[in-house]
Design an enzyme around this catalytic site. Structure first.
Site, PDB file in Angstrom:
ATOM      1  N   SER A 110      -1.462  -4.760  -4.790  1.00 50.94           N
ATOM      2  CA  SER A 110      -0.643  -5.630  -3.890  1.00 50.94           C
ATOM      3  C   SER A 110       0.337  -6.492  -4.635  1.00 50.94           C
ATOM      4  O   SER A 110      -0.032  -7.104  -5.630  1.00 50.94           O
ATOM      5  CB  SER A 110      -1.754  -6.415  -2.983  1.00 50.94           C
ATOM      6  OG  SER A 110      -1.063  -7.316  -2.222  1.00 50.94           O
ATOM      7  N   CYS A 147     -10.709 -14.224   4.165  1.00 52.64           N
ATOM      8  CA  CYS A 147     -10.877 -13.247   5.280  1.00 52.64           C
ATOM      9  C   CYS A 147     -12.230 -13.726   6.113  1.00 52.64           C
ATOM     10  O   CYS A 147     -12.207 -13.531   7.359  1.00 52.64           O
ATOM     11  CB  CYS A 147     -10.954 -12.025   5.074  1.00 52.64           C
ATOM     12  SG  CYS A 147      -9.576 -11.370   3.841  1.00 52.64           S
TER      13      CYS A 147
HETATM   14  C1  LIG Z   1      -6.010  -9.523  -1.218  1.00 50.11           C
HETATM   15  C2  LIG Z   1      -6.817  -8.107  -1.488  1.00 50.11           C
HETATM   16  C3  LIG Z   1      -6.522  -7.154  -0.773  1.00 50.11           C
HETATM   17  C4  LIG Z   1      -5.813  -6.703   0.507  1.00 50.11           C
HETATM   18  O1  LIG Z   1      -4.495  -6.616  -0.148  1.00 50.11           O
HETATM   19  P1  LIG Z   1      -3.340  -7.026   0.931  1.00 50.11           P
HETATM   20  O2  LIG Z   1      -1.886  -6.849   0.343  1.00 50.11           O
HETATM   21  O3  LIG Z   1      -3.411  -8.422   1.339  1.00 50.11           O
HETATM   22  O4  LIG Z   1      -3.649  -6.061   2.265  1.00 50.11           O
HETATM   23  C5  LIG Z   1      -7.533  -5.927  -1.136  1.00 50.11           C
HETATM   24  N1  LIG Z   1      -8.579  -6.220  -2.336  1.00 50.11           N
HETATM   25  C6  LIG Z   1      -8.709  -7.216  -2.815  1.00 50.11           C
HETATM   26  C7  LIG Z   1      -9.501  -7.492  -4.101  1.00 50.11           C
HETATM   27  C8  LIG Z   1      -7.830  -8.499  -2.594  1.00 50.11           C
HETATM   28  O5  LIG Z   1      -7.917  -9.658  -3.009  1.00 50.11           O
END
Ligand SMILES: *Cc1c(COP(=O)(O)O)cnc(C)c1O
Length: 389
Positions: free
Chosen positions: A199, A325
Site C-alpha cells: 500500500s 479499524c
Molecule cells: C493498512 C493495512 C492494510 C490496508 O491497506 P489500505 O491501502 O489502507 O487498503 C492491509 N494490511 C495491513 C497490514 C495494513 O496495515
C-alpha cells in the site's frame, strides 16, 4: 498547540517530493493511459516508470507488479482470485489469527461460500510456529496467507521459512507486506513468496493506491472486471496521479531505507526504554527483537487505553489503541487476544508508531506527558487505594 503525530502505522503524510511529482498528472498530464495519442502515451509512460520504481523496491520484474486501489484490494484479490483459480484442486486456505481485517473479513466471506479456513494461532510474541503451519496443510490446501509485519504489535514473521514450508507441499504463499514495505527487507526473490500486497499510504505516498506482486505463472483469477488495463488483469482506468506518487514514494523508501530504519528504531528504543523505566506496571507487547522499527505497543495496567488516547489527544498527541479499524468498537483487539494478553490488559494497551518526521524531542515530550496522564488516571482507577497511589 504543539501537534505530535505518533500513528504512522495508520497512515503517513505524503512527502513533498511525492506531491510535486504527482501534481502535473492532475492537470496538464491528464490523458487516459489507454488512449493512443501523445498525451495518453505520456500517461502510460508515467505508469511504466512508476511500476519500475516499485518493482525495484521489492526486486521483481515490472511485469509481475499490478497496481490496485490499495492494500485491501490486493489482499481481497489474492484470496478470492487464488481460491477461484484453484477450486478444482481444493477449497482450503490457511491464514493466521492476527491478520489485518482485509484478510480476516475476506476469509469470513469465503467461509460463507464453501471455503474452509484455518486460522493459525501465534505464540505470546506474535510468531506463527512453523510446525503449526506444517500440520495444517492438507492435500486440499490452495493458499497460505501470512502477514509479514503485524500492524498492531509490529512482530516480523520469518516469511522465508513459512513460504518454504508451503512450497514443500506445493502450496502457493501470499504475504500482506503493507506494514513491511520500507521497514524491513521486502525482496520477493529472497523471501520466495508468490503474492505480496503493498500500500502506498503507509510509505509516505498517497492513499487509495497499492500493488499486488504476482510471481510469474502463479494461478490467480481476476478480481476487477472491465477494460484491458494492467495487462488485462486488473480492470479500471488507472489512478494516474496516485500511481505516480506511489512510484516516487517507493523510490524514496529504497533510497532512505537504512536511514529510516535507523532513525525510527532509535526513537522506538528510547521510548520503550524510558516508558519501562519511568512508569510502573507497564508491559511491551510483541517481540523485542523481530519488530517493526517504528512500533511500540504498550500495556498500562489498571487503566483504559482509550482514556490515555483521549488525554494525549487533548495535548495534541495522536496515538491509537490497537488497530485504527477496531478503535470504533469496544471488542478487544483480536491481535492482543491471540497473543494471550488478558482482556483487562488489552483494554490498557496503546500503540505508538514513529516515522521519519518524528524527533527525539517529540518522543521525550510524549513520555513526559504520558507519565502525568498515567499517574492521573491511576489515581482515579478502582485499584488505586489498594496499590497505595
Ligand atoms: C493498512 C493495512 C492494510 C490496508 O491497506 P489500505 O491501502 O489502507 O487498503 C492491509 N494490511 C495491513 C497490514 C495494513 O496495515
Amino acid at each position: 498547540m504543539k501537534q505530535i503525530y505518533l500513528d504512522y502505522s495508520a497512515t503517513t503524510p505524503v512527502k513533498e517530493e511525492v506531491v510535486k511529482e504527482m501534481m502535473p498528472y492532475f492537470t496538464e498530464q491528464f490523458g487516459n493511459p489507454s488512449s493512443l495519442y501523445d498525451i495518453g502515451a505520456a500517461s502510460k509512460a508515467a505508469i511504466t516508470a512508476a511500476r519500475e520504481k516499485v518493482s525495484r523496491l521489492i526486486n521483481c520484474k515490472p511485469s509481475e507488479l499490478y497496481f490496485t486501489s490499495g492494500g485491501t484490494e490486493s489482499d481481497n484479490w489474492t484470496l478470492f482470485g487464488v481460491t477461484d483459480a484453484l477450486k478444482k484442486k481444493g477449497n482450503h486456505i490457511i491464514t493466521t489469527q492476527i491478520e489485518h481485517h482485509a484478510i480476516l473479513h475476506s476469509c469470513d466471506y469465503l467461509e460463507k461460500h464453501g471455503v474452509d479456513v484455518t486460522y493459525l494461532p501465534v505464540d505470546k510474541e506474535g510468531f506463527v510456529r512453523a510446525e503449526d503451519l506444517e500440520e495444517a496443510i492438507t492435500d486440499r490446501t490452495v493458499l497460505v496467507s501470512i502477514m509479514y509485519v503485524n500492524n498492531e504489535v509490529g512482530t516480523v514473521q520469518n516469511i522465508k521459512e513459512l513460504a518454504r514450508i508451503a512450497h514443500e507441499h506445493g502450496v502457493l504463499f501470499h504475504t500482506d507486506a503493507v506494514q513491511a514495505l520500507g521497514n524491513v527487507n521486502c525482496d520477493v526473490k529472497a523471501l520466495d513468496v508468490d503474492f505480496m500486497s503493498m500500500s502506498s499510504h503507509k510509505i509516505y505516498g498517497p492513499k487509495g493506491v497499492g500493488a499486488l506482486y504476482i510471481k510469474r505463472g502463479s494461478k490467480i483469477s481476476n478480481y476487477m472486471h472491465g477494460g484491458a488495463q494492467e495487462s488485462k488483469r486488473r480492470a479500471g482506468t488507472e489512478n494516474l496521479p496516485g500511481i505516480v506518487g506511489f512510484g516516487k514514494a517507493a523510490e524514496l523508501a529504497g533510497q532512505n531505507f537504512d536511514a529510516h530504519v535507523a532513525h525510527c528504531s532509535k526513537l522506538r528504543d528510547h521510548f520503550i526504554d524510558r516508558v519501562t523505566k519511568e512508569i510502573d506496571d507497564v508491559f511491551v507487547n510483541g517481540s523485542r527483537t523481530h519488530r517493526h522499527p517504528g512500533n511500540a505497543n504498550i500495556t498500562f495496567d489498571y487503566i483504559e487505553g482509550e482514556s490515555i488516547l483521549l488525554l494525549l489527544n487533548q495535548k495534541g498527541i495522536s496515538v491509537s489503541t490497537g488497530s485504527a479499524c477496531s478503535s470504533a468498537s469496544l471488542t478487544p483487539s483480536h491481535v492482543l487476544t491471540a497473543l494471550g494478553v488478558p482482556v483487562e490488559m488489552i483494554h490498557g494497551s496503546v500503540r505508538f508508531t514513529f516515522g521519519d518526521p518524528t524527533t527525539m524531542e517529540d518522543v521525550d515530550y510524549v513520555v513526559d506527558e504520558l507519565k502525568e496522564i498515567v499517574a492521573k488516571l491511576r489515581k482515579i482507577s478502582a485499584v488505586s487505594s489498594e496499590k497505595g497511589w
